[in-house]
Design an enzyme around this catalytic site. Structure first.
Site, PDB file in Angstrom:
ATOM      1  N   GLU A 268      -1.662  -4.017  37.860  1.00  0.00           N
ATOM      2  CA  GLU A 268      -1.546  -5.164  37.116  1.00  0.00           C
ATOM      3  C   GLU A 268      -0.730  -6.403  38.026  1.00  0.00           C
ATOM      4  O   GLU A 268      -1.241  -7.421  38.232  1.00  0.00           O
ATOM      5  CB  GLU A 268      -0.725  -5.206  35.901  1.00  0.00           C
ATOM      6  CG  GLU A 268      -1.516  -4.306  34.894  1.00  0.00           C
ATOM      7  CD  GLU A 268      -2.730  -5.085  34.245  1.00  0.00           C
ATOM      8  OE1 GLU A 268      -2.798  -6.223  34.603  1.00  0.00           O
ATOM      9  OE2 GLU A 268      -3.357  -4.452  33.355  1.00  0.00           O
ATOM     10  N   ARG A 272      -2.610  -9.422  39.182  1.00  0.00           N
ATOM     11  CA  ARG A 272      -2.367 -10.928  38.693  1.00  0.00           C
ATOM     12  C   ARG A 272      -1.187 -11.739  39.560  1.00  0.00           C
ATOM     13  O   ARG A 272      -1.515 -12.849  39.998  1.00  0.00           O
ATOM     14  CB  ARG A 272      -1.306 -10.599  37.482  1.00  0.00           C
ATOM     15  CG  ARG A 272      -2.194 -10.093  36.574  1.00  0.00           C
ATOM     16  CD  ARG A 272      -1.426  -9.925  35.132  1.00  0.00           C
ATOM     17  NE  ARG A 272      -1.931  -8.934  34.084  1.00  0.00           N
ATOM     18  CZ  ARG A 272      -1.613  -8.974  32.695  1.00  0.00           C
ATOM     19  NH1 ARG A 272      -1.222  -9.905  32.141  1.00  0.00           N
ATOM     20  NH2 ARG A 272      -2.345  -8.113  32.058  1.00  0.00           N
ATOM     21  N   ASP A 401     -14.206   0.082  34.947  1.00  0.00           N
ATOM     22  CA  ASP A 401     -14.761  -0.923  35.237  1.00  0.00           C
ATOM     23  C   ASP A 401     -14.496  -1.736  36.528  1.00  0.00           C
ATOM     24  O   ASP A 401     -15.740  -1.967  37.473  1.00  0.00           O
ATOM     25  CB  ASP A 401     -14.592  -1.964  34.142  1.00  0.00           C
ATOM     26  CG  ASP A 401     -13.004  -1.988  33.796  1.00  0.00           C
ATOM     27  OD1 ASP A 401     -12.063  -1.551  34.536  1.00  0.00           O
ATOM     28  OD2 ASP A 401     -12.574  -2.384  32.748  1.00  0.00           O
ATOM     29  N   GLU A 535     -13.997 -11.456  29.045  1.00  0.00           N
ATOM     30  CA  GLU A 535     -15.271 -10.820  29.714  1.00  0.00           C
ATOM     31  C   GLU A 535     -16.556 -11.487  29.491  1.00  0.00           C
ATOM     32  O   GLU A 535     -17.313 -11.607  30.056  1.00  0.00           O
ATOM     33  CB  GLU A 535     -15.087  -9.212  29.420  1.00  0.00           C
ATOM     34  CG  GLU A 535     -13.973  -8.484  30.289  1.00  0.00           C
ATOM     35  CD  GLU A 535     -12.533  -8.990  29.508  1.00  0.00           C
ATOM     36  OE1 GLU A 535     -11.591  -8.671  30.437  1.00  0.00           O
ATOM     37  OE2 GLU A 535     -12.544  -9.197  28.198  1.00  0.00           O
ATOM     38  N   THR A 621     -10.525  -9.567  39.886  1.00  0.00           N
ATOM     39  CA  THR A 621     -10.692  -9.143  38.324  1.00  0.00           C
ATOM     40  C   THR A 621      -9.835  -9.863  37.460  1.00  0.00           C
ATOM     41  O   THR A 621     -10.085  -9.721  36.320  1.00  0.00           O
ATOM     42  CB  THR A 621     -10.532  -7.607  38.337  1.00  0.00           C
ATOM     43  OG1 THR A 621     -11.274  -7.340  37.356  1.00  0.00           O
ATOM     44  CG2 THR A 621      -9.080  -7.258  38.461  1.00  0.00           C
TER      45      THR A 621
END
Length: 643
Positions: A268, A272, A401, A535, A621
């Site tokens: 994360e 981010r 994913d 998404e 992502t």
């Protein structure tokens, strides 16, 4: 019932374990001494030191000296009464003279200690006259000086690097007034989200828009790292909200500190923070973002200190100690976590000239290439100690994913020179299509999950990103199958739109089934929530870029209207707990990815293609755009020294 806070949080996310600070209470208040008492202790120690020096200093006259080797030298004595002739024999010169000199030295030292002692006592008296607030202010001033010195130490200038050719960072104005109006509405929604965070949650990781206060989860540790600020920067920039961008930059420059005793998610924080800082650097050219990204990356490197080089899921930013999530298949690392570092780490090596980042992610790739894959599929769990797969569970949704996404994007980001990554992507997609992709009785194409040897006919909201991925990877497909994969992307987009359209709020649930007569509908209560996820809108945007079919803009506008109608509150935007209820309750969280991804993709959907064109930019992502590196291969850095 599982609450949204315990489930996957962001684009390609995993279910974080809710172990906030409250799980480990610390009674710091009862242990903290007052500043005045601490000050008195320090002064007492100083005074004791002074007296000790005064009374117990060694008498230097009692020790053999090696001044110049001239002690006790016999010097002729001249009797001046005899006309200067040498008639008086010799004087013993040295011993008496040196004793006198050292007595004077010791007296001078005693006088200095007395003066220092008296000065310290006077300062102590002055301190004790001050109020508690004045003493605290002085302590804080000294702390700030130390912090500034540490910042100067950490902010070493990085080597100059030629920037890639940056195209399309502030354009995209649509000519159609209707589309322009919709784009302006998305910008207004961004302003509403940012302004409320600025007012009620500034510096906190996220916002509770109903309680109007800061919010955080365990993925960010126990520190206020301003996740929303870092995540939102590039969205603010491309929307032309430059005053807000400068506010965020100022906060990052003055307050973003990674030397904190805080355990964070490596995945994360990478997507981010490092992704967000790198994107802000490339868009604005402001060095502070690059410097902060490199500082943070250095704090993540200890996570790779495992027997296999597969990183831990979490790392303490201060101590460097890493560990994995307790729920993850016997202490395994997770495919979507250790497999979603490549883009950011390649850019770090490019910008710094240091190959360490590139080497870390390439080691992971080489390890995966050597491993057997059941049915050609990558299981979601890998043990970092043994290098063996954990539970045989394969998913293109949560836990798996973004690993597949980053294989494709590694190839794109290398200007299509990283053919190894493209081959791994093609192999994986062929296995996914063979074993996981099916058509429902009603004709909806979906991607299931492989669990313990059988297919679970359920699809998560997170999996809906794959429609955009198939479209993005269509060009360059094997066996001239570009048309096939573009069509597959369109079918996934249609299925995910149905999951939205079959709800009361026209917002999609967290997961939906394809069993019996139930299709694209959530069955369990704990799968009916919507937490501002991006998404589906992400896939609409990619499909729009590659087809310009107006239905994708229409579907995106439906989603934007539903978000504005049902998720907007006076203090920002909140997720909802049941998309099938006409009067849903709020979860009271404005996720940072709502500003980073959902609103960015909506804004791009209603912008011209010359804003962040896909030939020049690749989105990580978390929707942070990074430029394509036009290099011979991804091992080369833009830094001539590294090259």
């Amino acid at each position: 019932m599982t609450t949204p806070a315990l489930l996957p949080l962001s684009g390609r996310r995993l279910p974080p374990l809710n172990l906030g600070a409250s799980a480990f209470p610390h009674h710091r208040a009862t242990l903290r001494l007052s500043e005045k008492f601490i000050l008195l202790l320090i002064l007492s120690a100083f005074i004791t030191l002074c007296f000790g020096a005064f009374f117990f200093l060694p008498d230097s006259s009692k020790h053999k000296r090696f001044d110049l080797g001239l002690e006790d030298v016999l010097i002729p004595h001249v009797d001046t009464s005899k006309g200067g002739k040498n008639l008086g024999g010799f004087l013993i010169h040295g011993q008496g003279h040196d004793e006198h000199r050292h007595r004077e030295e010791e007296e001078r030292l005693r006088n200095k200690i007395r003066a220092d002692h008296e000065k310290a006592l006077e300062e102590a008296k002055e301190k004790l006259k001050k109020s508690r607030d004045e003493i605290q202010a002085e302590i804080q001033t000294e702390k700030n000086k130390v912090v500034q010195e540490l910042k100067k130490k950490d902010s070493k200038p990085l080597p100059p690097v030629p920037l890639p050719n940056l195209i399309g960072i502030n354009s995209g104005e649509p000519a159609d007034p209707d589309i322009r109006e919709k784009r302006n509405k998305i910008k207004e929604m961004m302003k509403h989200a940012w302004d409320n965070y600025r007012q009620y949650g500034w510096g906190h990781n996220e916002l509770k828009p109903i309680a109007r206060k800061g919010h955080s989860t365990n993925i960010f540790g126990n520190s206020q790292m301003g996740a929303t600020i870092v995540d939102a920067l590039d969205t603010l920039y491309i929307m032309g909200l430059h005053d807000e961008f400068r506010e965020g930059q100022e906060w990052i420059d003055k307050n973003l500190d990674f030397s904190v005793n805080s355990e964070v998610s490596v995945f994360e924080v990478n997507i981010r923070f490092i992704g967000g800082l790198l994107a802000a650097y490339y868009l604005s050219g402001q060095e502070v973002f690059k410097i902060k990204a490199v500082q943070l990356a250095g704090k993540l490197l200890p996570a790779f200190n495992t027997p296999t080089g597969i990183p831990w899921a979490m790392v303490n930013l201060k101590s460097g100690v890493g560990r994995n999530w307790g729920w993850a298949s016997a202490g395994s690392s997770i495919l979507a976590e250790f497999g979603t570092l490549h883009m950011e780490f390649v850019h770090l090596s490019y910008l710094t000239g240091d190959p360490v980042y590139y080497n870390k992610v390439m080691h992971i790739r080489k390890l995966l290439q050597k491993m057997d894959r059941p049915n050609g599929l990558y299981p979601n769990y890998l043990n970092p100690r043994t290098g063996r797969w954990g539970q045989h569970h394969t998913s293109v949704g949560g836990l798996g994913d973004s690993f597949y996404e980053y294989l494709l994007k590694a190839w794109l980001m290398s200007d299509k020179m990283d053919t190894e990554a493209r081959k791994m992507y093609d192999d994986a997609i062929e296995a996914i299509e063979k074993h996981l992709i099916r058509k429902s009785n009603g004709g909806l194409t979906f991607i299931g999950e492989w669990k313990n040897g059988h297919l679970e006919r359920k699809m998560g909201h997170l999996t809906c990103f794959a429609g955009g991925m198939f479209a993005l990877g269509a060009d360059g497909s094997r066996d001239d199958k570009a048309g096939h994969y573009l069509q597959l992307g369109a079918e996934i987009a249609h299925t995910c739109h149905e999951s939205y359209d079959r709800t009361t709020l026209k917002l999609g649930p967290e997961a939906f089934k394809f069993d019996g007569g139930v299709e694209a509908v959530a069955v369990r209560q704990n799968e009916k929530y919507y937490i501002l996820r991006p998404e589906v809108i992400e896939t609409y945007w990619y499909m729009w870029r590659f087809t310009h079919d107006p239905k994708y803009r229409q579907w995106g506008w439906e989603a934007a209207q539903a978000i504005d109608k049902y998720c907007r509150v006076s203090g920002g935007f909140s997720g909802v707990k049941d998309v099938y209820s006409s009067s849903p309750t709020y979860d009271d969280v404005q996720q940072s990815f709502f500003l980073a991804e959902t609103l960015k993709y909506l804004y791009l959907l209603f912008s011209n293609d010359d804003l962040l064109p896909l030939d020049n930019w690749v989105f990580n992502t978390e929707a942070h755009p990074l430029p394509v590196l036009h290099l011979a291969n991804t091992t080369l850095s833009g830094n001539p020294a590294y090259r």
